[in-house]
Design a protein around this motif. Structure first.
Motif, PDB file in Angstrom:
ATOM      1  N   LEU A 127     -49.636  43.084   1.217  1.00  0.00           N
ATOM      2  CA  LEU A 127     -48.800  43.719   0.202  1.00  0.00           C
ATOM      3  C   LEU A 127     -47.343  43.313   0.372  1.00  0.00           C
ATOM      4  O   LEU A 127     -46.887  42.990   1.465  1.00  0.00           O
ATOM      5  CB  LEU A 127     -48.920  45.241   0.305  1.00  0.00           C
ATOM      6  N   TYR A 128     -46.608  43.347  -0.739  1.00  0.00           N
ATOM      7  CA  TYR A 128     -45.184  43.042  -0.719  1.00  0.00           C
ATOM      8  C   TYR A 128     -44.425  44.336  -0.443  1.00  0.00           C
ATOM      9  O   TYR A 128     -44.184  45.144  -1.340  1.00  0.00           O
ATOM     10  CB  TYR A 128     -44.755  42.419  -2.046  1.00  0.00           C
ATOM     11  N   ARG A 129     -44.026  44.512   0.797  1.00  0.00           N
ATOM     12  CA  ARG A 129     -43.523  45.798   1.256  1.00  0.00           C
ATOM     13  C   ARG A 129     -42.208  46.211   0.602  1.00  0.00           C
ATOM     14  O   ARG A 129     -41.882  47.394   0.554  1.00  0.00           O
ATOM     15  CB  ARG A 129     -43.359  45.760   2.780  1.00  0.00           C
ATOM     16  N   ARG A 130     -41.447  45.263   0.066  1.00  0.00           N
ATOM     17  CA  ARG A 130     -40.162  45.612  -0.544  1.00  0.00           C
ATOM     18  C   ARG A 130     -40.300  45.978  -2.026  1.00  0.00           C
ATOM     19  O   ARG A 130     -39.350  46.472  -2.624  1.00  0.00           O
ATOM     20  CB  ARG A 130     -39.168  44.456  -0.385  1.00  0.00           C
ATOM     21  N   LEU A 131     -41.461  45.725  -2.590  1.00  0.00           N
ATOM     22  CA  LEU A 131     -41.693  46.079  -3.993  1.00  0.00           C
ATOM     23  C   LEU A 131     -42.179  47.519  -4.097  1.00  0.00           C
ATOM     24  O   LEU A 131     -42.735  48.071  -3.149  1.00  0.00           O
ATOM     25  CB  LEU A 131     -42.732  45.151  -4.614  1.00  0.00           C
ATOM     26  N   MET A 161     -52.722  58.755  -6.042  1.00  0.00           N
ATOM     27  CA  MET A 161     -51.515  58.048  -5.604  1.00  0.00           C
ATOM     28  C   MET A 161     -50.472  57.936  -6.708  1.00  0.00           C
ATOM     29  O   MET A 161     -49.470  57.247  -6.539  1.00  0.00           O
ATOM     30  CB  MET A 161     -51.897  56.638  -5.120  1.00  0.00           C
ATOM     31  N   GLN A 162     -50.703  58.597  -7.861  1.00  0.00           N
ATOM     32  CA  GLN A 162     -49.802  58.427  -8.989  1.00  0.00           C
ATOM     33  C   GLN A 162     -48.383  58.909  -8.677  1.00  0.00           C
ATOM     34  O   GLN A 162     -47.395  58.364  -9.201  1.00  0.00           O
ATOM     35  CB  GLN A 162     -50.346  59.130 -10.246  1.00  0.00           C
ATOM     36  N   GLN A 163     -48.250  59.905  -7.809  1.00  0.00           N
ATOM     37  CA  GLN A 163     -46.928  60.441  -7.478  1.00  0.00           C
ATOM     38  C   GLN A 163     -46.117  59.486  -6.605  1.00  0.00           C
ATOM     39  O   GLN A 163     -44.917  59.704  -6.392  1.00  0.00           O
ATOM     40  CB  GLN A 163     -47.050  61.807  -6.781  1.00  0.00           C
ATOM     41  N   HIS A 164     -46.754  58.425  -6.109  1.00  0.00           N
ATOM     42  CA  HIS A 164     -46.071  57.464  -5.240  1.00  0.00           C
ATOM     43  C   HIS A 164     -45.806  56.124  -5.940  1.00  0.00           C
ATOM     44  O   HIS A 164     -45.388  55.174  -5.285  1.00  0.00           O
ATOM     45  CB  HIS A 164     -46.916  57.211  -3.985  1.00  0.00           C
ATOM     46  N   LYS A 165     -46.024  56.048  -7.230  1.00  0.00           N
ATOM     47  CA  LYS A 165     -45.969  54.762  -7.937  1.00  0.00           C
ATOM     48  C   LYS A 165     -44.598  54.093  -7.902  1.00  0.00           C
ATOM     49  O   LYS A 165     -44.494  52.868  -7.992  1.00  0.00           O
ATOM     50  CB  LYS A 165     -46.430  54.926  -9.390  1.00  0.00           C
ATOM     51  N   ASP A 166     -43.528  54.882  -7.760  1.00  0.00           N
ATOM     52  CA  ASP A 166     -42.180  54.306  -7.750  1.00  0.00           C
ATOM     53  C   ASP A 166     -41.615  54.136  -6.343  1.00  0.00           C
ATOM     54  O   ASP A 166     -40.465  53.738  -6.171  1.00  0.00           O
ATOM     55  CB  ASP A 166     -41.235  55.178  -8.583  1.00  0.00           C
ATOM     56  N   LEU A 169     -43.580  50.029  -0.972  1.00  0.00           N
ATOM     57  CA  LEU A 169     -44.779  50.042  -0.131  1.00  0.00           C
ATOM     58  C   LEU A 169     -44.445  50.301   1.331  1.00  0.00           C
ATOM     59  O   LEU A 169     -45.249  50.879   2.070  1.00  0.00           O
ATOM     60  CB  LEU A 169     -45.526  48.716  -0.287  1.00  0.00           C
ATOM     61  N   SER A 170     -43.260  49.884   1.763  1.00  0.00           N
ATOM     62  CA  SER A 170     -42.849  50.105   3.147  1.00  0.00           C
ATOM     63  C   SER A 170     -42.686  51.587   3.468  1.00  0.00           C
ATOM     64  O   SER A 170     -42.675  51.975   4.640  1.00  0.00           O
ATOM     65  CB  SER A 170     -41.537  49.368   3.430  1.00  0.00           C
ATOM     66  N   GLN A 178     -53.598  51.312   2.429  1.00  0.00           N
ATOM     67  CA  GLN A 178     -54.983  50.856   2.290  1.00  0.00           C
ATOM     68  C   GLN A 178     -55.524  51.187   0.905  1.00  0.00           C
ATOM     69  O   GLN A 178     -56.226  50.379   0.283  1.00  0.00           O
ATOM     70  CB  GLN A 178     -55.863  51.489   3.374  1.00  0.00           C
ATOM     71  N   LYS A 179     -55.189  52.367   0.389  1.00  0.00           N
ATOM     72  CA  LYS A 179     -55.654  52.735  -0.954  1.00  0.00           C
ATOM     73  C   LYS A 179     -54.995  51.857  -2.014  1.00  0.00           C
ATOM     74  O   LYS A 179     -55.652  51.458  -2.986  1.00  0.00           O
ATOM     75  CB  LYS A 179     -55.373  54.213  -1.220  1.00  0.00           C
ATOM     76  N   ILE A 180     -53.717  51.525  -1.830  1.00  0.00           N
ATOM     77  CA  ILE A 180     -53.036  50.624  -2.769  1.00  0.00           C
ATOM     78  C   ILE A 180     -53.650  49.233  -2.704  1.00  0.00           C
ATOM     79  O   ILE A 180     -53.824  48.552  -3.726  1.00  0.00           O
ATOM     80  CB  ILE A 180     -51.525  50.571  -2.470  1.00  0.00           C
ATOM     81  N   GLN A 181     -54.000  48.791  -1.490  1.00  0.00           N
ATOM     82  CA  GLN A 181     -54.631  47.480  -1.344  1.00  0.00           C
ATOM     83  C   GLN A 181     -55.979  47.444  -2.073  1.00  0.00           C
ATOM     84  O   GLN A 181     -56.333  46.437  -2.699  1.00  0.00           O
ATOM     85  CB  GLN A 181     -54.854  47.172   0.140  1.00  0.00           C
ATOM     86  N   LEU A 182     -56.714  48.546  -2.036  1.00  0.00           N
ATOM     87  CA  LEU A 182     -57.982  48.616  -2.764  1.00  0.00           C
ATOM     88  C   LEU A 182     -57.740  48.557  -4.272  1.00  0.00           C
ATOM     89  O   LEU A 182     -58.451  47.840  -4.991  1.00  0.00           O
ATOM     90  CB  LEU A 182     -58.728  49.894  -2.395  1.00  0.00           C
ATOM     91  N   ILE A 183     -56.749  49.297  -4.748  1.00  0.00           N
ATOM     92  CA  ILE A 183     -56.424  49.245  -6.180  1.00  0.00           C
ATOM     93  C   ILE A 183     -56.050  47.824  -6.581  1.00  0.00           C
ATOM     94  O   ILE A 183     -56.450  47.328  -7.637  1.00  0.00           O
ATOM     95  CB  ILE A 183     -55.286  50.227  -6.509  1.00  0.00           C
TER      96      ILE A 183
END
Length: 222
Positions: A127-131, A161-166, A169-170, A178-183
Motif C-alpha cells: 500500500l501507498y502509506r502516504r495516500l 472502514m468507511q469512517q477511515h476513508k480520508d 494509510l500510515s 489488511q482489510k484495505i489491502q483486501l478491498i
C-alpha cells in the motif's frame, strides 16, 4: 531425510490437524473441507494448473502439481514453510514461469488476456502509506482499468472502514491495513481472487468478517 513411512505419518497428522481446524467454530477454516496437501487433482474447471514443475538452481521447488478449480469454489493451498505455495501463486500470476506444462486462467493460457480479471492479495502489504485510503483504492482500481468510487465506498462499508476513508494509510493499524489491502484486491470486481494469508494481522471479529466476505464472493461465482 525421513523415510517413506515417517512422511506418511507426518502427512496423516497434518491432515488431522487441518480437519480439526475446519471443525473448530473459532477457526477461520470452520465449515470448509480440509483439503489434502498438494499435489491435488479436482474436476475440470476454468482455472486449470496441469502438472507444472519448477526448479531453482537445479533444486526442485514444485513437482507434479496439477489441479483445476471450479468457478465459485474456495480452494486452499495448505502446507508447511517451503512447500512451494508462494511459488505456485507466482506461477499463477505469471510472475515466474513453470519449467514445463501450462497454466490456464479463466479458460485462457495467455496471461495478458486475464491479468486484469485477477485480484491478488499479497502476503506482504503493498500500500501507498502516504495516500489516503480512498485515493489509494481508486488509484489501484484504475491500474486494473476499473475505477468505481461507488464500489469502493460499498466495500469500505462492508468492511466497516468507511469512517477511515480520508485517513492516510500510515495512520491505520496493521489489521485495518489488511482489510484495505483486501478491498484493493477486489475493488475492480475480479473473476478470480488469489489471497495469500488473508487473515494475517486480524483479530477474531475481523477474521470472521473477512471469511464471510470470501464466502459471499464464492457464492457470486468468483
Amino acid at each position: 531425510m525421513p523415510d517413506a513411512s515417517q512422511k506418511e505419518d507426518d502427512d496423516t497428522a497434518d491432515q488431522q490437524c487441518r480437519q480439526a481446524q475446519a471443525d473448530d467454530p473459532s477457526s477461520p477454516l470452520h465449515g470448509h473441507t480440509a483439503l489434502p496437501l498438494i499435489p491435488w487433482q479436482s474436476r475440470l474447471a476454468q482455472r486449470r494448473l496441469p502438472a507444472n514443475p519448477k526448479s531453482f538452481n537445479g533444486q526442485p521447488v514444485v513437482k507434479d502439481i496439477s489441479f483445476d478449480i471450479e468457478p465459485g469454489e474456495i480452494f486452499g493451498l495448505i502446507g508447511p514453510n517451503g512447500a512451494g505455495k508462494t511459488t505456485i501463486i507466482r506461477m499463477l500470476l505469471d510472475i515466474i514461469r513453470p519449467d514445463s506444462g501450462e497454466i490456464k486462467i479463466l479458460g485462457s493460457g495467455k496471461p495478458e488476456e486475464t491479468k486484469d480479471m485477477i485480484g491478488y492479495l499479497p502476503e506482504e502489504r503493498g500500500l501507498y502509506r502516504r495516500l489516503t485510503v480512498m485515493d489509494s483504492l481508486l488509484y489501484l482500481g484504475a491500474l486494473k482499468k476499473y475505477q468505481s468510487k461507488k464500489r469502493v465506498l460499498e466495500l469500505l462499508e462492508r468492511m466497516d472502514m468507511q469512517q477511515h476513508k480520508d485517513k492516510k494509510l500510515s495512520e491505520l493499524s496493521k489489521g485495518m491495513q489488511q482489510k484495505i489491502q483486501l478491498i484493493a484486491a477486489i475493488c475492480h470486481d475480479p473473476q478470480l481472487m488469489i489471497l495469500d494469508e488473508p487473515f494475517s494481522g486480524l483479530d477474531p471479529v475481523n477474521m470472521k468478517l473477512v471469511k464471510e466476505m470470501i464466502v459471499e464472493l464464492g457464492k457470486e461465482g468468483k
